[in-house]
Design a protein around this motif. Structure first.
Motif, PDB file in Angstrom:
ATOM      1  N   TRP A  37      36.238  34.608  20.232  1.00  0.00           N
ATOM      2  CA  TRP A  37      36.776  35.201  21.455  1.00  0.00           C
ATOM      3  C   TRP A  37      37.218  36.650  21.237  1.00  0.00           C
ATOM      4  O   TRP A  37      37.243  37.444  22.185  1.00  0.00           O
ATOM      5  CB  TRP A  37      37.946  34.372  21.968  1.00  0.00           C
ATOM      6  N   THR A  38      37.524  37.006  19.983  1.00  0.00           N
ATOM      7  CA  THR A  38      37.920  38.392  19.712  1.00  0.00           C
ATOM      8  C   THR A  38      36.769  39.370  19.932  1.00  0.00           C
ATOM      9  O   THR A  38      37.010  40.555  20.199  1.00  0.00           O
ATOM     10  CB  THR A  38      38.432  38.500  18.268  1.00  0.00           C
ATOM     11  N   ARG A  39      35.527  38.892  19.815  1.00  0.00           N
ATOM     12  CA  ARG A  39      34.369  39.749  20.050  1.00  0.00           C
ATOM     13  C   ARG A  39      33.849  39.623  21.486  1.00  0.00           C
ATOM     14  O   ARG A  39      33.064  40.453  21.938  1.00  0.00           O
ATOM     15  CB  ARG A  39      33.248  39.408  19.064  1.00  0.00           C
ATOM     16  N   GLN A  40      34.271  38.583  22.176  1.00  0.00           N
ATOM     17  CA  GLN A  40      33.899  38.433  23.578  1.00  0.00           C
ATOM     18  C   GLN A  40      34.783  39.293  24.488  1.00  0.00           C
ATOM     19  O   GLN A  40      34.322  39.787  25.517  1.00  0.00           O
ATOM     20  CB  GLN A  40      34.014  36.963  24.001  1.00  0.00           C
ATOM     21  N   LEU A  41      36.037  39.453  24.114  1.00  0.00           N
ATOM     22  CA  LEU A  41      36.988  40.231  24.903  1.00  0.00           C
ATOM     23  C   LEU A  41      36.975  41.672  24.399  1.00  0.00           C
ATOM     24  O   LEU A  41      37.512  41.978  23.345  1.00  0.00           O
ATOM     25  CB  LEU A  41      38.390  39.630  24.784  1.00  0.00           C
ATOM     26  N   THR A  42      36.349  42.565  25.154  1.00  0.00           N
ATOM     27  CA  THR A  42      36.186  43.958  24.747  1.00  0.00           C
ATOM     28  C   THR A  42      36.917  44.882  25.709  1.00  0.00           C
ATOM     29  O   THR A  42      37.286  44.478  26.821  1.00  0.00           O
ATOM     30  CB  THR A  42      34.687  44.338  24.725  1.00  0.00           C
ATOM     31  N   VAL A  43      37.101  46.128  25.269  1.00  0.00           N
ATOM     32  CA  VAL A  43      37.786  47.115  26.115  1.00  0.00           C
ATOM     33  C   VAL A  43      36.958  47.417  27.362  1.00  0.00           C
ATOM     34  O   VAL A  43      37.485  47.471  28.485  1.00  0.00           O
ATOM     35  CB  VAL A  43      38.044  48.411  25.313  1.00  0.00           C
ATOM     36  N   ARG A  44      35.654  47.600  27.182  1.00  0.00           N
ATOM     37  CA  ARG A  44      34.812  47.883  28.345  1.00  0.00           C
ATOM     38  C   ARG A  44      34.794  46.702  29.313  1.00  0.00           C
ATOM     39  O   ARG A  44      34.738  46.879  30.540  1.00  0.00           O
ATOM     40  CB  ARG A  44      33.397  48.211  27.888  1.00  0.00           C
ATOM     41  N   GLY A  45      34.856  45.486  28.763  1.00  0.00           N
ATOM     42  CA  GLY A  45      34.895  44.310  29.625  1.00  0.00           C
ATOM     43  C   GLY A  45      36.167  44.242  30.447  1.00  0.00           C
ATOM     44  O   GLY A  45      36.143  43.896  31.631  1.00  0.00           O
ATOM     45  N   VAL A  46      37.302  44.578  29.824  1.00  0.00           N
ATOM     46  CA  VAL A  46      38.580  44.577  30.550  1.00  0.00           C
ATOM     47  C   VAL A  46      38.569  45.627  31.657  1.00  0.00           C
ATOM     48  O   VAL A  46      39.015  45.378  32.786  1.00  0.00           O
ATOM     49  CB  VAL A  46      39.746  44.822  29.571  1.00  0.00           C
ATOM     50  N   VAL A  47      38.033  46.813  31.346  1.00  0.00           N
ATOM     51  CA  VAL A  47      37.989  47.891  32.353  1.00  0.00           C
ATOM     52  C   VAL A  47      37.119  47.473  33.535  1.00  0.00           C
ATOM     53  O   VAL A  47      37.498  47.627  34.706  1.00  0.00           O
ATOM     54  CB  VAL A  47      37.465  49.189  31.722  1.00  0.00           C
ATOM     55  N   VAL A  48      35.931  46.925  33.248  1.00  0.00           N
ATOM     56  CA  VAL A  48      35.027  46.512  34.320  1.00  0.00           C
ATOM     57  C   VAL A  48      35.638  45.377  35.135  1.00  0.00           C
ATOM     58  O   VAL A  48      35.533  45.354  36.375  1.00  0.00           O
ATOM     59  CB  VAL A  48      33.665  46.108  33.733  1.00  0.00           C
ATOM     60  N   LEU A  73      33.613  33.703  45.155  1.00  0.00           N
ATOM     61  CA  LEU A  73      32.898  34.928  44.797  1.00  0.00           C
ATOM     62  C   LEU A  73      32.514  34.968  43.320  1.00  0.00           C
ATOM     63  O   LEU A  73      32.272  36.034  42.768  1.00  0.00           O
ATOM     64  CB  LEU A  73      33.755  36.151  45.143  1.00  0.00           C
ATOM     65  N   ASN A  74      32.459  33.819  42.666  1.00  0.00           N
ATOM     66  CA  ASN A  74      32.159  33.774  41.232  1.00  0.00           C
ATOM     67  C   ASN A  74      30.783  34.342  40.909  1.00  0.00           C
ATOM     68  O   ASN A  74      30.619  35.143  39.982  1.00  0.00           O
ATOM     69  CB  ASN A  74      32.234  32.330  40.728  1.00  0.00           C
ATOM     70  N   VAL A  75      29.785  33.921  41.680  1.00  0.00           N
ATOM     71  CA  VAL A  75      28.412  34.318  41.381  1.00  0.00           C
ATOM     72  C   VAL A  75      28.235  35.821  41.547  1.00  0.00           C
ATOM     73  O   VAL A  75      27.634  36.501  40.705  1.00  0.00           O
ATOM     74  CB  VAL A  75      27.424  33.548  42.282  1.00  0.00           C
ATOM     75  N   SER A  76      28.770  36.375  42.630  1.00  0.00           N
ATOM     76  CA  SER A  76      28.634  37.814  42.847  1.00  0.00           C
ATOM     77  C   SER A  76      29.428  38.609  41.814  1.00  0.00           C
ATOM     78  O   SER A  76      29.012  39.710  41.421  1.00  0.00           O
ATOM     79  CB  SER A  76      29.103  38.172  44.255  1.00  0.00           C
ATOM     80  N   ALA A  77      30.545  38.073  41.335  1.00  0.00           N
ATOM     81  CA  ALA A  77      31.307  38.755  40.283  1.00  0.00           C
ATOM     82  C   ALA A  77      30.501  38.827  38.987  1.00  0.00           C
ATOM     83  O   ALA A  77      30.518  39.846  38.281  1.00  0.00           O
ATOM     84  CB  ALA A  77      32.634  38.040  40.044  1.00  0.00           C
ATOM     85  N   ALA A  78      29.792  37.747  38.671  1.00  0.00           N
ATOM     86  CA  ALA A  78      28.938  37.757  37.476  1.00  0.00           C
ATOM     87  C   ALA A  78      27.812  38.776  37.616  1.00  0.00           C
ATOM     88  O   ALA A  78      27.468  39.477  36.653  1.00  0.00           O
ATOM     89  CB  ALA A  78      28.369  36.362  37.236  1.00  0.00           C
ATOM     90  N   LEU A  79      27.243  38.885  38.804  1.00  0.00           N
ATOM     91  CA  LEU A  79      26.175  39.854  39.035  1.00  0.00           C
ATOM     92  C   LEU A  79      26.689  41.288  38.900  1.00  0.00           C
ATOM     93  O   LEU A  79      26.058  42.127  38.246  1.00  0.00           O
ATOM     94  CB  LEU A  79      25.575  39.640  40.424  1.00  0.00           C
ATOM     95  N   LEU A  80      27.837  41.581  39.494  1.00  0.00           N
ATOM     96  CA  LEU A  80      28.405  42.925  39.392  1.00  0.00           C
ATOM     97  C   LEU A  80      28.756  43.274  37.947  1.00  0.00           C
ATOM     98  O   LEU A  80      28.560  44.412  37.508  1.00  0.00           O
ATOM     99  CB  LEU A  80      29.651  43.034  40.270  1.00  0.00           C
ATOM    100  N   ALA A  81      29.272  42.306  37.211  1.00  0.00           N
ATOM    101  CA  ALA A  81      29.597  42.547  35.804  1.00  0.00           C
ATOM    102  C   ALA A  81      28.338  42.909  35.021  1.00  0.00           C
ATOM    103  O   ALA A  81      28.340  43.840  34.198  1.00  0.00           O
ATOM    104  CB  ALA A  81      30.265  41.313  35.210  1.00  0.00           C
ATOM    105  N   PHE A  82      27.259  42.186  35.260  1.00  0.00           N
ATOM    106  CA  PHE A  82      26.000  42.482  34.574  1.00  0.00           C
ATOM    107  C   PHE A  82      25.485  43.869  34.943  1.00  0.00           C
ATOM    108  O   PHE A  82      25.036  44.633  34.079  1.00  0.00           O
ATOM    109  CB  PHE A  82      24.956  41.417  34.943  1.00  0.00           C
ATOM    110  N   VAL A  83      25.557  44.227  36.225  1.00  0.00           N
ATOM    111  CA  VAL A  83      25.076  45.535  36.680  1.00  0.00           C
ATOM    112  C   VAL A  83      25.895  46.655  36.055  1.00  0.00           C
ATOM    113  O   VAL A  83      25.339  47.640  35.540  1.00  0.00           O
ATOM    114  CB  VAL A  83      25.126  45.616  38.218  1.00  0.00           C
ATOM    115  N   PHE A  84      27.211  46.528  36.070  1.00  0.00           N
ATOM    116  CA  PHE A  84      28.070  47.592  35.550  1.00  0.00           C
ATOM    117  C   PHE A  84      27.855  47.825  34.058  1.00  0.00           C
ATOM    118  O   PHE A  84      27.668  48.963  33.614  1.00  0.00           O
ATOM    119  CB  PHE A  84      29.539  47.254  35.821  1.00  0.00           C
TER     120      PHE A  84
END
Length: 400
Positions: A37-48, A73-84
């Motif tokens: 989980w330490t490698r899954q939780l990143t600074v860029r991920g928190v910002v996005v 809105l789970n599915v659309s949140a996953a899509l936006l995360a991937f796009v960003f």
């Protein structure tokens, strides 16, 4: 020393790239291993996730304050995360910078954090009880109304609201710690929204960029149309009650009873997410209430309630609106709670009975596939200890 560290980083990046490029199903074969989980939780991920969560919180607040209904809105949140993240990494690659590969685990973490942000806006009471504690609501409810005490007035404040939401959110988290293994691993309950989100994220990262680009193009077309249409509505709006926001679709007499179409893409999108049963029920309720009941009750002004009161007073027409609607919601809600509890108890009892009668078959079913074993191992490997959940729940429950 520097060469050793450089080689280590290269191996880690190579391993992550290998994991990212693994074909679908290879993880279940043991070829890849889920990063900690330490490698899954990143600074860029928190910002996005903060950016997406802020956007969704505004959307959820608008829907909650207008319709009282917020779709998932789970599915659309996953899509936006991937796009960003994909856009960000490609920009850095073109600039000559090496970035950490974007994994499906990081995508899931971003989606989870974004959903948690807007869930606080929805379930935290910002559109209901938190803002309903202020003096303005106390005055609108009637200063002399029975049960309306000035001692219950509490103006919104950043300090106490932050502490309150912190306690409420963590109480829910601590409750789920002892239940997660029972509900997911033991009982194997399926959660439709989570399953759909997982399938979408897995498709993004296993089928390459072709599917993702197709979905992103469709997303950007709808997004651009909605944005430009909102700007067009604002440009042709003169004042309140004017323009496309209150277009008298059914005539001026129906417009006085709030029967008009506002051409808002937010509500159109929410209606597309919700099932047709929900949409038809809402339409039926609006026709019954604003088309039949409220005009009939309003004709009894001065008989059923004083004609000198404002419509927003709980002793006026608004009181009939609120209590009739709340009574219908609570009655149906109580029925569904009892039904769910009854069905759940029966299902759990049936599974436990079958397991006790035929333990060999239960063991064989549990270890039928290697994928099932690995999924359970990954799910339980990094979990919060049970004693932390129990202690935290006890502490925050007493504090609250």
């Amino acid at each position: 020393m520097d060469n050793t560290e450089t080689m280590t980083e290269k191996k880690e990046i190579k391993g992550e790239n290998l994991e990212e490029e693994l074909p679908e199903g290879s993880e279940s074969s043991g070829l890849g291993r889920t990063p900690p989980w330490t490698r899954q939780l990143t600074v860029r991920g928190v910002v996005v996730s903060i950016v997406i969560g802020a956007i969704y919180s505004i959307i959820a607040m608008k829907l909650n304050l207008t319709t009282g209904l917020v779709p998932n809105l789970n599915v659309s949140a996953a899509l936006l995360a991937f796009v960003f993240i994909r856009t960000w990494t490609k920009m850095l690659h073109r600039a000559g910078y090496v970035t950490r590969p974007f994994t499906r685990q990081e995508n899931t973490m971003i989606q989870t954090c974004a959903v948690a942000c807007y869930s606080i806006a929805v379930g935290g009471g910002f559109a209901s009880y938190l803002l309903g504690l202020n003096r303005r609501t106390y005055e609108l409810s009637g200063v002399d109304a029975e049960g309306n005490s000035p001692k219950a007035v509490k103006e919104p404040g950043l300090g106490w609201m932050t502490g309150y939401l912190f306690v409420v959110c963590f109480v829910g988290l601590f409750v789920l710690i002892p239940l997660r293994k029972i509900l997911i691993v033991d009982l194997k309950l399926t959660y439709p929204s989570g399953l759909a989100t997982a399938v979408l994220i897995n498709g993004f990262h296993s089928q390459g960029d072709k599917l993702a680009k197709k979905q992103v193009r469709g997303f950007m077309k709808c997004f651009s149309f909605s944005f430009l249409w909102g700007f067009f509505q604002w440009f042709y709006k003169g004042k309140d009650g004017c323009g496309f926001a209150q277009f008298p679709t059914f005539g001026l007499q129906a417009w006085e009873q709030t029967f008009f179409f506002d051409f808002g893409m937010t509500f159109v999108g929410a209606g597309m997410i919700c099932s047709h049963l929900v949409n038809l029920s809402l339409l039926f309720g609006s026709v019954i209430s604003y088309g039949i009941m409220w005009p009939l009750i309003d004709h009894h002004k001065g008989d059923w309630f004083s004609d000198g009161l404002e419509e927003s007073s709980m002793k006026s027409l608004y009181g009939y609106k609120a209590f009739i609607s709340v009574a219908l919601i609570l009655g149906d809600g109580l029925y569904n709670i009892l039904k769910i509890m009854f069905v759940t108890i029966i299902n759990i009892h049936g599974k436990m009975k079958n397991r006790n009668q035929n333990p060999a078959a239960a063991e064989e079913d549990e270890s039928k596939t290697l994928e099932g074993k690995r999924q359970n191992e990954v799910f339980l490997r990094e979990s919060i200890p049970l004693w932390i959940g129990l202690a935290g729940y006890g502490l925050f429950s007493v504090w609250l």
